[in-house]
Design a protein around this motif. Sequence first.
Motif, PDB file in Angstrom:
ATOM      1  N   ASN A  76     -14.308  15.564   9.958  1.00 41.09           N
ATOM      2  CA  ASN A  76     -14.157  14.150   9.590  1.00 41.09           C
ATOM      3  C   ASN A  76     -14.000  13.988   8.083  1.00 41.09           C
ATOM      4  N   ASN A  80     -10.701  12.435   6.377  1.00 42.81           N
ATOM      5  CA  ASN A  80     -10.810  11.223   5.570  1.00 42.81           C
ATOM      6  C   ASN A  80     -10.031  11.365   4.268  1.00 42.81           C
ATOM      7  N   ARG A 105      -9.089   2.688   6.776  1.00 44.77           N
ATOM      8  CA  ARG A 105      -9.851   3.803   7.330  1.00 44.77           C
ATOM      9  C   ARG A 105     -10.595   4.547   6.223  1.00 44.77           C
ATOM     10  N   ASN A 109     -14.660   4.618   6.116  1.00 44.61           N
ATOM     11  CA  ASN A 109     -15.351   5.894   6.346  1.00 44.61           C
ATOM     12  C   ASN A 109     -16.032   6.421   5.091  1.00 44.61           C
ATOM     13  N   ASP A 119     -16.876   9.181  11.460  1.00 47.18           N
ATOM     14  CA  ASP A 119     -15.618   8.448  11.631  1.00 47.18           C
ATOM     15  C   ASP A 119     -15.911   7.056  12.181  1.00 47.18           C
TER      16      ASP A 119
END
Length: 242
Positions: A76, A80, A105, A109, A119
């Motif tokens: 994750n 990211n 996003r 995150n 996430d």
Amino acid sequence: MRPDRGHILRWTASLVLTGMLAACATGPDANPRDPLEPMNRKVTQFNDAVDGALLKPVATVYQEVTPDPVRTGVNNFFENLRDVWSFINASLQLRPREAAENFLRFNVNTFFGVAGLFDVASEMGIERTRLDFGQTLGRWGVPSGPYLVLPIFGPSTVRDAAGFSIESSGDLVQGLSNIPTRNSLYVLRAVETRANLLRATTLLEGAALDKYSFTRELYLQRRESQIEDLIDKGIGLKDGSE
């Protein structure tokens, strides 16, 4: 320590020039999309040797000893960071929805997912669109050029290698001033990436009579399909399509 991308790409450029001079030796039966095949096969042999001696064994141990929640967090975190370049490429491709989603996003995150370890954005229904600079160049009509195998990094094309070089220069990990932390993240990303490919590698080795040709055709078809989607359908590449 992870190889410096700039050095690798400069070495690749030298190999390409040498390969182009030798391309006439491939004969009339050479694949027109792969005029550098003799050079590419040698680079593939080098990559296979490095993988067999170092990357695959380390990745196998990492996969066996690392708890799934930890691996999920690591994956994750790097995904990211990747969302930043997806946002940039979506913007360059004039895709405001995908650009806004990836921008959102990254921020969600980063701030609510503990630097991307969780996430949260996916749980909120914010979709990820994976886009790289090679796709952006293809979106605006830049031809792929010959198939090219990069040292360490593997299958590519001249166009994709150029896009990779540009993205590498803006790598967020590379921008870290603390050298031990930066190098540790380089190694962790390389190992996590290789661990994610272990099953695919096993299937490939068991199915392909000529692994080089099979990998080449698979890579070129996949990239052509992605560019066609961007141009003809006017959509991005949703998470999981790669």
